[in-house]
Design an enzyme around this catalytic site. Sequence first.
Site, PDB file in Angstrom:
ATOM      1  N   ASP A 188      47.965  76.919  48.021  1.00 31.06           N
ATOM      2  CA  ASP A 188      46.914  77.203  49.002  1.00 31.06           C
ATOM      3  C   ASP A 188      47.506  77.429  50.391  1.00 31.06           C
ATOM      4  OD1 ASP A 188      44.146  77.490  49.726  1.00 31.06           O
ATOM      5  OD2 ASP A 188      44.277  75.510  50.659  1.00 31.06           O
ATOM      6  N   MET A 236      48.881  60.494  32.875  1.00 31.03           N
ATOM      7  CA  MET A 236      47.866  61.506  33.199  1.00 31.03           C
ATOM      8  C   MET A 236      47.647  61.574  34.711  1.00 31.03           C
ATOM      9  SD  MET A 236      47.187  63.037  30.471  1.00 31.03           S
ATOM     10  CE  MET A 236      45.907  64.059  31.156  1.00 31.03           C
ATOM     11  N   GLU A 237      47.683  60.430  35.373  1.00 29.78           N
ATOM     12  CA  GLU A 237      47.532  60.412  36.821  1.00 29.78           C
ATOM     13  C   GLU A 237      48.732  61.082  37.490  1.00 29.78           C
ATOM     14  OE1 GLU A 237      44.591  57.841  35.185  1.00 29.78           O
ATOM     15  OE2 GLU A 237      46.712  57.970  34.741  1.00 29.78           O
ATOM     16  N   CYS A 246      42.560  60.113  36.815  1.00 27.96           N
ATOM     17  CA  CYS A 246      42.073  60.468  35.489  1.00 27.96           C
ATOM     18  C   CYS A 246      41.295  59.338  34.838  1.00 27.96           C
ATOM     19  CB  CYS A 246      43.252  60.829  34.590  1.00 27.96           C
ATOM     20  SG  CYS A 246      43.770  62.519  34.763  1.00 27.96           S
ATOM     21  N   HIS A 247      41.798  58.123  34.973  1.00 26.19           N
ATOM     22  CA  HIS A 247      41.169  56.968  34.334  1.00 26.19           C
ATOM     23  C   HIS A 247      40.747  55.968  35.411  1.00 26.19           C
ATOM     24  CE1 HIS A 247      44.168  58.455  31.318  1.00 26.19           C
ATOM     25  NE2 HIS A 247      43.059  58.506  30.619  1.00 26.19           N
TER      26      HIS A 247
END
Length: 85
Positions: free
Chosen positions: A52, A37-38, A1-2
């Site tokens: 999937d 966030m990661e 994310c960052h």
Amino acid sequence: CHPLPIDGCRIEGGWRDARTLRLTCSVRTVHRTGVEMEALTGATVAALTVYDMCKALSHDIEISRVRLLAKSGGKRAYRRAGSGA
């Protein structure tokens, strides 16, 4: 994310019951910010990967309850009550 250095990332999975898989992502950095966030992104991508791989069995698979369980470092620490994290 960052754009920051990630010093470690670990994804663990385990069955809570016959139909519920719990995935947990832990991320570590020595930078002066949190990496929640990661970790949330890692857990979500892991869940999408499981979806999937299993969609041939059923399209009724549901990804739910993506949330932060615990955080240390950065501006403040956090631990979700009852999370066991």
